[in-house]
Every structure is written in structure tokens, then in C-alpha cells.
Design a protein around this motif. Sequence first.
Motif, PDB file in Angstrom:
ATOM      1  N   TYR A   4       0.430  -1.051  -0.275  1.00 55.79           N
ATOM      2  CA  TYR A   4       0.118  -0.189   0.121  1.00 55.79           C
ATOM      3  C   TYR A   4       1.232   0.813   0.266  1.00 55.79           C
ATOM      4  CZ  TYR A   4      -3.000   3.947   1.492  1.00 55.79           C
ATOM      5  OH  TYR A   4      -4.069   4.768   1.379  1.00 55.79           O
ATOM      6  N   ASP A   5       1.502   1.011   1.134  1.00 58.53           N
ATOM      7  CA  ASP A   5       2.743   2.351   0.906  1.00 58.53           C
ATOM      8  C   ASP A   5       2.848   2.775  -0.142  1.00 58.53           C
ATOM      9  OD1 ASP A   5       2.083   2.775   3.810  1.00 58.53           O
ATOM     10  OD2 ASP A   5       3.535   2.251   4.601  1.00 58.53           O
ATOM     11  N   ARG A   6       4.567   1.580  -1.293  1.00 59.34           N
ATOM     12  CA  ARG A   6       5.115   1.590  -2.430  1.00 59.34           C
ATOM     13  C   ARG A   6       3.833   2.310  -3.580  1.00 59.34           C
ATOM     14  NH1 ARG A   6       7.085  -3.430  -5.542  1.00 59.34           N
ATOM     15  NH2 ARG A   6       7.781  -2.229  -7.255  1.00 59.34           N
ATOM     16  N   LEU A  27       4.502   5.881  -4.950  1.00 54.26           N
ATOM     17  CA  LEU A  27       4.444   5.803  -6.250  1.00 54.26           C
ATOM     18  C   LEU A  27       3.552   6.709  -7.236  1.00 54.26           C
ATOM     19  CD1 LEU A  27       5.307   4.946  -9.385  1.00 54.26           C
ATOM     20  CD2 LEU A  27       3.966   3.092  -9.022  1.00 54.26           C
ATOM     21  N   LEU A  28       1.964   6.442  -6.607  1.00 59.34           N
ATOM     22  CA  LEU A  28       0.925   8.191  -6.727  1.00 59.34           C
ATOM     23  C   LEU A  28       1.652   8.784  -7.086  1.00 59.34           C
ATOM     24  CD1 LEU A  28      -2.036   5.604  -5.920  1.00 59.34           C
ATOM     25  CD2 LEU A  28      -1.549   6.229  -8.737  1.00 59.34           C
ATOM     26  N   GLN A  29       1.856   9.157  -5.977  1.00 52.35           N
ATOM     27  CA  GLN A  29       2.543  10.632  -5.420  1.00 52.35           C
ATOM     28  C   GLN A  29       3.697  11.399  -5.891  1.00 52.35           C
ATOM     29  OE1 GLN A  29       3.294   9.721  -0.946  1.00 52.35           O
ATOM     30  NE2 GLN A  29       1.427  10.990  -1.036  1.00 52.35           N
ATOM     31  N   LEU A  40       4.088  10.570  -9.213  1.00 48.75           N
ATOM     32  CA  LEU A  40       3.331  10.666 -10.531  1.00 48.75           C
ATOM     33  C   LEU A  40       1.970  12.124  -9.814  1.00 48.75           C
ATOM     34  CD1 LEU A  40       2.750   7.272 -11.668  1.00 48.75           C
ATOM     35  CD2 LEU A  40       4.559   9.137 -12.469  1.00 48.75           C
ATOM     36  N   ARG A  41       2.239  12.295  -8.958  1.00 55.21           N
ATOM     37  CA  ARG A  41       1.374  13.492  -8.793  1.00 55.21           C
ATOM     38  C   ARG A  41      -0.218  13.606  -9.126  1.00 55.21           C
ATOM     39  NH1 ARG A  41       4.727  18.690  -8.168  1.00 55.21           N
ATOM     40  NH2 ARG A  41       6.463  18.020  -9.018  1.00 55.21           N
ATOM     41  N   LEU A  42      -0.989  11.553  -9.034  1.00 57.89           N
ATOM     42  CA  LEU A  42      -1.611  11.358  -9.505  1.00 57.89           C
ATOM     43  C   LEU A  42      -2.440  11.106  -7.505  1.00 57.89           C
ATOM     44  CD1 LEU A  42      -1.032   8.153 -11.368  1.00 57.89           C
ATOM     45  CD2 LEU A  42      -2.124  10.753 -12.018  1.00 57.89           C
ATOM     46  N   PRO A  43      -4.100  11.590  -7.549  1.00 60.35           N
ATOM     47  CA  PRO A  43      -4.868  11.252  -5.517  1.00 60.35           C
ATOM     48  C   PRO A  43      -4.551  10.394  -5.202  1.00 60.35           C
ATOM     49  CG  PRO A  43      -5.728  11.754  -7.942  1.00 60.35           C
ATOM     50  CD  PRO A  43      -4.717  11.630  -8.999  1.00 60.35           C
ATOM     51  N   THR A  44      -4.263  10.666  -3.800  1.00 58.74           N
ATOM     52  CA  THR A  44      -4.727   8.620  -3.412  1.00 58.74           C
ATOM     53  C   THR A  44      -5.313   9.284  -2.742  1.00 58.74           C
ATOM     54  OG1 THR A  44      -3.295  10.056  -1.424  1.00 58.74           O
ATOM     55  CG2 THR A  44      -1.913   9.281  -3.188  1.00 58.74           C
ATOM     56  N   LYS A  45      -6.348  10.402  -2.689  1.00 56.07           N
ATOM     57  CA  LYS A  45      -7.213   9.848  -1.349  1.00 56.07           C
ATOM     58  C   LYS A  45      -9.095  10.296  -2.744  1.00 56.07           C
ATOM     59  CE  LYS A  45      -5.201  10.743   2.510  1.00 56.07           C
ATOM     60  NZ  LYS A  45      -5.533   9.564   3.079  1.00 56.07           N
ATOM     61  N   ALA A  46      -9.884  10.565  -2.387  1.00 53.03           N
ATOM     62  CA  ALA A  46     -11.309  11.059  -3.035  1.00 53.03           C
ATOM     63  C   ALA A  46     -12.162  12.369  -1.738  1.00 53.03           C
ATOM     64  CB  ALA A  46     -12.098   9.878  -3.712  1.00 53.03           C
ATOM     65  N   ALA A  47     -12.754  12.922  -2.251  1.00 57.02           N
ATOM     66  CA  ALA A  47     -13.014  13.639  -1.926  1.00 57.02           C
ATOM     67  C   ALA A  47     -14.767  13.291  -2.007  1.00 57.02           C
ATOM     68  CB  ALA A  47     -13.454  15.561  -1.978  1.00 57.02           C
ATOM     69  N   ALA A  48     -16.026  12.912  -1.684  1.00 56.89           N
ATOM     70  CA  ALA A  48     -17.189  13.236  -1.991  1.00 56.89           C
ATOM     71  C   ALA A  48     -17.671  12.362  -0.231  1.00 56.89           C
ATOM     72  CB  ALA A  48     -17.040  11.272  -2.664  1.00 56.89           C
TER      73      ALA A  48
END
Length: 82
Positions: A8-10, A14-16, A18-26
Motif C-alpha cells: 500500500y505504501d509503495r 508512486l502515485l504521489q 506521479l502527482r496522482l490523487p491518493t484520496k477521494a473527496a465525496a
Amino acid sequence: GRLEPAAYDRITRLLQRLRLPTKAAADLRRVQAALGKDKKRSGESIYMVQLNGIGKAVVETVAIEEFLHWVAEVPGILRPTG
């Protein structure tokens, strides 16, 4: 899911990078309403992809109530919106 914390941490790092989201706002109510229309829904269950490891995805049937409980209780999954 069954993803080990290290995996999960890995993935999160990686997503961070790549500047991709790791959380969702809903809004949890909107998620619940959307589940009623979801094409992956089967009665009171939903088909959900879960990870057993990196590159090891499985599709499982999860009760909608269980899914909603999981989403509401697990920190960082969804944040309430205003």
C-alpha cells in the motif's frame, strides 16, 4: 482488500511521485445513492476489485452494507464534502 501495508505504501508513494490523487473527496450519501444505480450491483451486493498484492487483483462480491461501513470507518478513504 488484502493488500499488505508495505505494498500500500509503495503504491501510494508512486502515485504521489506521479502527482496522482491518493484520496477521494465525496459525500457518503452521494456514494450510497450511486450504488443504487451501479452496473456492478447484484441485488444487495456489489462486485468489487480487491488487491491481494501488486498485480494480483481479484473480483469479489461484497454486501453493500459492508462496503458502506468500510468506506465510512476506514480513515482516508473518503472525506465528507461541504
